[in-house]
Each structure stands twice: as C-alpha cells, then as structure tokens.
Scaffold this active site. Structure first.
Site, PDB file in Angstrom:
ATOM      1  N   CYS A 147       0.800  -1.232   0.000  1.00 59.99           N
ATOM      2  CA  CYS A 147       0.000   0.000   0.000  1.00 59.99           C
ATOM      3  C   CYS A 147       0.828   1.273   0.000  1.00 59.99           C
ATOM      4  CB  CYS A 147      -0.928   0.033   1.208  1.00 59.99           C
ATOM      5  SG  CYS A 147      -2.055  -1.333   1.235  1.00 59.99           S
ATOM      6  N   HIS A 169      -3.194   7.268   3.713  1.00 65.19           N
ATOM      7  CA  HIS A 169      -3.670   5.983   3.203  1.00 65.19           C
ATOM      8  C   HIS A 169      -5.038   5.706   3.840  1.00 65.19           C
ATOM      9  CE1 HIS A 169      -3.773   2.079   1.558  1.00 65.19           C
ATOM     10  NE2 HIS A 169      -3.647   1.430   2.708  1.00 65.19           N
ATOM     11  N   ASN A 189     -10.189   0.680   0.259  1.00 65.91           N
ATOM     12  CA  ASN A 189      -8.725   0.679   0.281  1.00 65.91           C
ATOM     13  C   ASN A 189      -8.220   0.250  -1.094  1.00 65.91           C
ATOM     14  OD1 ASN A 189      -6.019   0.198   0.646  1.00 65.91           O
ATOM     15  ND2 ASN A 189      -6.262  -1.114   2.451  1.00 65.91           N
TER      16      ASN A 189
HETATM   17  N1  ACO Z   1     -19.064  -8.710   7.851  1.00 65.69           N
HETATM   18  C1  ACO Z   1     -19.560  -9.114   9.034  1.00 65.69           C
HETATM   19  N2  ACO Z   1     -18.786  -9.563  10.032  1.00 65.69           N
HETATM   20  C2  ACO Z   1     -17.457  -9.617   9.824  1.00 65.69           C
HETATM   21  C3  ACO Z   1     -16.867  -9.212   8.613  1.00 65.69           C
HETATM   22  C4  ACO Z   1     -17.731  -8.761   7.606  1.00 65.69           C
HETATM   23  N3  ACO Z   1     -17.274  -8.338   6.405  1.00 65.69           N
HETATM   24  N4  ACO Z   1     -15.540  -9.382   8.707  1.00 65.69           N
HETATM   25  C5  ACO Z   1     -15.281  -9.846   9.930  1.00 65.69           C
HETATM   26  N5  ACO Z   1     -16.451  -9.999  10.607  1.00 65.69           N
HETATM   27  C6  ACO Z   1     -16.647 -10.486  11.961  1.00 65.69           C
HETATM   28  C7  ACO Z   1     -15.513 -11.316  12.457  1.00 65.69           C
HETATM   29  O1  ACO Z   1     -15.678 -12.648  12.023  1.00 65.69           O
HETATM   30  C8  ACO Z   1     -15.673 -11.191  13.957  1.00 65.69           C
HETATM   31  O2  ACO Z   1     -16.698 -12.051  14.373  1.00 65.69           O
HETATM   32  P1  ACO Z   1     -16.580 -12.852  15.791  1.00 65.69           P
HETATM   33  O3  ACO Z   1     -16.469 -11.775  16.827  1.00 65.69           O
HETATM   34  O4  ACO Z   1     -17.838 -13.632  15.825  1.00 65.69           O
HETATM   35  O5  ACO Z   1     -15.345 -13.673  15.681  1.00 65.69           O
HETATM   36  C9  ACO Z   1     -16.201  -9.773  14.149  1.00 65.69           C
HETATM   37  O6  ACO Z   1     -16.695  -9.366  12.858  1.00 65.69           O
HETATM   38  C10 ACO Z   1     -15.177  -8.781  14.646  1.00 65.69           C
HETATM   39  O7  ACO Z   1     -14.035  -8.847  13.836  1.00 65.69           O
HETATM   40  P2  ACO Z   1     -12.797  -7.952  14.166  1.00 65.69           P
HETATM   41  O8  ACO Z   1     -11.737  -8.332  13.209  1.00 65.69           O
HETATM   42  O9  ACO Z   1     -12.478  -7.976  15.617  1.00 65.69           O
HETATM   43  O10 ACO Z   1     -13.344  -6.479  13.831  1.00 65.69           O
HETATM   44  P3  ACO Z   1     -12.572  -5.133  13.843  1.00 65.69           P
HETATM   45  O11 ACO Z   1     -13.353  -4.154  14.599  1.00 65.69           O
HETATM   46  O12 ACO Z   1     -11.128  -5.281  14.188  1.00 65.69           O
HETATM   47  O13 ACO Z   1     -12.616  -4.686  12.306  1.00 65.69           O
HETATM   48  C11 ACO Z   1     -11.228  -4.678  10.375  1.00 65.69           C
HETATM   49  C12 ACO Z   1     -12.041  -5.513  11.336  1.00 65.69           C
HETATM   50  C13 ACO Z   1     -12.155  -3.728   9.653  1.00 65.69           C
HETATM   51  C14 ACO Z   1     -10.554  -5.586   9.348  1.00 65.69           C
HETATM   52  C15 ACO Z   1     -10.170  -3.872  11.166  1.00 65.69           C
HETATM   53  O14 ACO Z   1      -9.482  -4.715  12.030  1.00 65.69           O
HETATM   54  C16 ACO Z   1      -9.189  -3.187  10.255  1.00 65.69           C
HETATM   55  O15 ACO Z   1      -9.512  -2.272   9.532  1.00 65.69           O
HETATM   56  N6  ACO Z   1      -7.935  -3.610  10.319  1.00 65.69           N
HETATM   57  C17 ACO Z   1      -6.904  -3.018   9.496  1.00 65.69           C
HETATM   58  C18 ACO Z   1      -7.127  -3.431   8.113  1.00 65.69           C
HETATM   59  C19 ACO Z   1      -6.129  -2.823   7.237  1.00 65.69           C
HETATM   60  O16 ACO Z   1      -5.489  -1.891   7.597  1.00 65.69           O
HETATM   61  N7  ACO Z   1      -5.987  -3.329   6.058  1.00 65.69           N
HETATM   62  C20 ACO Z   1      -5.035  -2.857   5.158  1.00 65.69           C
HETATM   63  C21 ACO Z   1      -3.771  -3.527   5.386  1.00 65.69           C
HETATM   64  S1  ACO Z   1      -2.420  -2.808   4.557  1.00 65.69           S
HETATM   65  C22 ACO Z   1      -2.928  -2.514   3.083  1.00 65.69           C
HETATM   66  O17 ACO Z   1      -3.534  -1.487   2.928  1.00 65.69           O
HETATM   67  C23 ACO Z   1      -2.714  -3.556   1.988  1.00 65.69           C
END
Ligand code: ACO
Length: 372
Positions: free
Chosen positions: A111, A249, A279
């Site tokens: 990224c 980003h 993203n």
């Molecule tokens: N829809 C519904 N539920 C979902 C989804 C979805 N699309 N995805 C995950 N869940 C569920 C999970 O299974 C989990 O369920 P559980 O509690 O029953 O196990 C629950 O939602 C909570 O999941 P978390 O991962 O704890 O949620 P969080 O609040 O952390 O949000 C997210 C997840 C959005 C991915 C966040 O962690 C995030 O943005 N992380 C950084 C991502 C990032 O930066 N990506 C880019 C990487 S670098 C680059 O840009 C290439």
C-alpha cells in the site's frame, strides 16, 4: 539546490461501483457492519488491466503538467498488482504512452508503493539522475482477492492515479520522507498463491488465500503512521498546526481518525475517499491527492502530510510543500474503453473461476524461506 516539484496530477477510476449491498449477495456481511467498522460504502471494480488504468492516469498527469510523453525521463509503477513479473509493468505503460525516452521501473511496497515511489523519484531528480518523472499508484486487487473471505473482500477496491515531478530551483515537492518497515509483523498480511515461492504447489493464478490479522494490522498501522508523521514533521521543522492538509492511506476510517488525533490535526484538514473507494492500496493516496486538488482543497504553498502503511508491514510519511499552480495546464484525450458489465457481474465472473478453499488450500503453505 534542486527540488522536485509536483507539476501534474491525474487519476483513472474504473466506473463500475460495487456496493456493500452487492457484497452481501454472496458474503455473510451487512452494510451496517462494513460502514460501522471501516467507513466504506462502495469501491470500484476494474474491467480493464492495471496497465490500462495506469496509462490513462499517467497520460492525464502528463497533460496536466503541460508535457508530452517524450519529455518523461522516468516512470515508476508503484503497485502490488503486476500483470507479470517479467516484463515489468512500467515498461507496458512506457509503450502505451509512447514515452520512449523514459526509464521504467516497478516498485512494490504494497500500500505504500506510491509514497516510496514519490520519495525515490524525488531523490533521483534532486541528485540529477533524471529531470522529469511520472510516479503512479495503481492496483487491480479484484483479480486476486479471495472473494470467499468476508474479512478482506469488503475492504479493497481498484483504481489508479499519477503525479508528474519536475526539477525545480524552488523549495517545493517532497521536503522530507520517513520510511520504514515492521518486518517482524510481515506475516499479519500475506497473499498466498502468487510468486515464485508457490511454484510446484499446483496454484492457478488468482486462487489466492489471504492471511490477514485485521486487529493486529490496525494497531500497527496507527502506531507506525503516527510515529512516521511526527518524525517527518520534526525533521522538516514544520509544526502540526502548520499542516494544511493530510492525505492519508485509507484502509479504515477509524485508523485515519486515530492517526489524526495522535498528530493533533483536526479531521477537517483530512482528505477522505474511504467511503467511496475503500482501500485501493498504492492508488489510495494519489487518488485522494487528485481529488483534493479537484475540490480546491490545495492552495499554493500548502504543507501536505501523507502518511501510509502496507504489507511488509511497510510504513511511510511524506511532507510535501505544494508549488504555485493548483490548476491543470492541459487535458489528455485518453479514456478507458466503456464498461459493459456491472461491478457485481465483474466480481461474479472472477468468483466463477476461483476456488481457493475447495482446491488446495491445505497444501498452499507460505514459502518457508521467506520467514514466518
Ligand atoms: N461482515 C460481518 N462480520 C465480519 C466481517 C464482515 N465483512 N468481517 C469480519 N467480521 C466479523 C468477524 O468474524 C468477527 O466475528 P466474531 O467476533 O464472531 O469472531 C467480528 O466481525 C469482529 O471482527 P474484528 O476483526 O475484531 O473487527 P474489527 O473491529 O477489528 O474490524 C477490520 C475488522 C475492519 C478488518 C479492522 O481490524 C481493520 O480495519 N484492520 C486493518 C485493516 C487494514 O489496515 N488493512 C489494510 C492492510 S495494509 C494494506 O492497505 C494492503
């Protein structure tokens, strides 16, 4: 002393829009979950190759700078969406543009590829290696997304944008770069299935499996982007309240809000595209920059902070001083071919030829020689 002014800018967004409602037709997810956890409502899915997106964006940036393709000395293709390993993608853009004098290199730091590319091209101009450079951020993640994995499939989109850098005697362009990589966390984000390490594992290109530890990446992203921002501002002697615009980003609205809070910069000064584009990895920062210019949010002499992070986990923060001109000198005629399908039809077409978990998921181990 020579500086590297940003004199041209252009984006190329594929028109097909994939909504959260579209995603919930084949994933166990909801608009409410995606909006509340990420701030995203829609993203774009490309009907053309990454090179085509990059070429249109670059052509627009070159026209904006009032240059011709022949004037370009260097093309940097910042991306983790390469058509092939050999030949590189930048050479495809060079050919399509007719920029026959340009050196052409690909740069992949996931990224942060655009930010690393902007820093590298600036250094090459400042040291006299080249005079005019085009730096592109482009991604076509839809082609290797694991569309069966709701944890990642909702987060990403396709797009491209480019800037032109030109040697200048005025103090403008990139004033400072803080670059680094938290390699101890590299296993938190890995796309299994692409690369030499998977040779002889029976992998069909496109059948990828994403290792993605969202919460771990989230914390690392906030810490790394905040520290890099503090560092580059200190190195340039610019106070947080002298920052006119932040172009970050855009992996998650909550990450951006945390970084702005840590930096002491109000959200009114932050350019946001995450709601409309998700993203787009390397394309995210340059697309947001182009939209900030189009919206009149960049004034002459503005201090622009650009923090980012990506797989690796690479991180970066650049401080840019904008030059005098905020309007284009010219317009390119180059356009994408029309898109005959909806975004959902495009994604369903990709899904139809993918079978990551049914096929050989158990056997698709990450290559051992590149670490944990
Ligand atoms: N829809 C519904 N539920 C979902 C989804 C979805 N699309 N995805 C995950 N869940 C569920 C999970 O299974 C989990 O369920 P559980 O509690 O029953 O196990 C629950 O939602 C909570 O999941 P978390 O991962 O704890 O949620 P969080 O609040 O952390 O949000 C997210 C997840 C959005 C991915 C966040 O962690 C995030 O943005 N992380 C950084 C991502 C990032 O930066 N990506 C880019 C990487 S670098 C680059 O840009 C290439």
């Amino acid at each position: 002393m020579t500086w590297a002014a940003i004199t041209g800018w252009g984006k190329c967004m594929p028109p097909a829009t994939l909504t959260n409602a579209d995603l919930s037709t084949f994933l166990d997810t909801t608009d409410e979950w995606i909006v509340s956890r990420t701030g995203m409502r829609e993203r774009r899915i490309s009907h053309v190759s990454a090179t085509e997106l990059a070429t249109v964006a670059a052509a627009r940036a070159i026209a904006c700078a009032g240059l011709a393709p022949d004037d370009v000395d260097l093309i940097v293709y910042g991306s983790c969406s390469n058509e092939e390993a050999v030949p590189n993608s930048a050479s495809g853009v060079q050919l399509a543009l007719g920029a026959t004098r340009a050196a052409a290199m690909d740069l992949n730091t996931a990224c942060t590829s655009f930010l690393y590319g902007l820093s590298a091209a600036t250094a090459m101009i400042r040291t006299g290696v080249v005079k005019n450079a085009v730096v592109i951020g482009v991604e076509l993640i839809s082609r290797y997304m694991d569309w069966s994995n709701r944890s990642v499939a909702v987060l990403f989109g396709d797009g491209a944008a480019a800037v032109v850098l030109q040697a200048s005697s005025r103090e403008e362009g990139v004033l400072g770069s803080a670059l680094g990589c938290d390699a101890d966390a590299r296993a938190t984000l890995r796309v299994r299935g692409i690369g030499c390490g998977y040779a002889n594992q029976g992998v069909t290109l496109g059948d990828t499996i994403w290792d993605f530890d969202g919460p771990a990446i989230f914390k690392r992203a906030v810490n790394a982007m905040s520290a890099a921002s503090t560092r580059v501002l200190a190195e340039c002697g610019v106070a947080a309240d002298a920052v006119d615009l932040v172009v970050p980003h855009q992996a998650n609205l909550r990450i951006i809000e945390s970084v702005a809070r840590h930096a002491g910069i109000p959200m009114e000064k932050v350019m946001l595209t995450v709601e409309r584009y998700g993203n787009m990895s390397a394309a995210t920062v340059p697309v947001a920059l182009v939209e900030a210019l189009d919206a009149g949010r960049v004034r002459s002499g503005a201090n622009i902070l650009m923090p980012g992070f990506g797989g690796g986990l690479t991180w970066a923060a650049l401080l840019v001083r904008w030059g005098g001109r905020v309007t284009p000198l010219g317009e390119a005629t180059r356009e994408l071919a029309p898109c005959p399908e909806s975004a959902l039809e495009l994604v369903n077409g990709i899904r139809a030829i993918q079978d990551p978990h049914g096929r050989s998921a158990a056997g698709l181990a990450a290559p051992v020689f590149i670490g944990k």
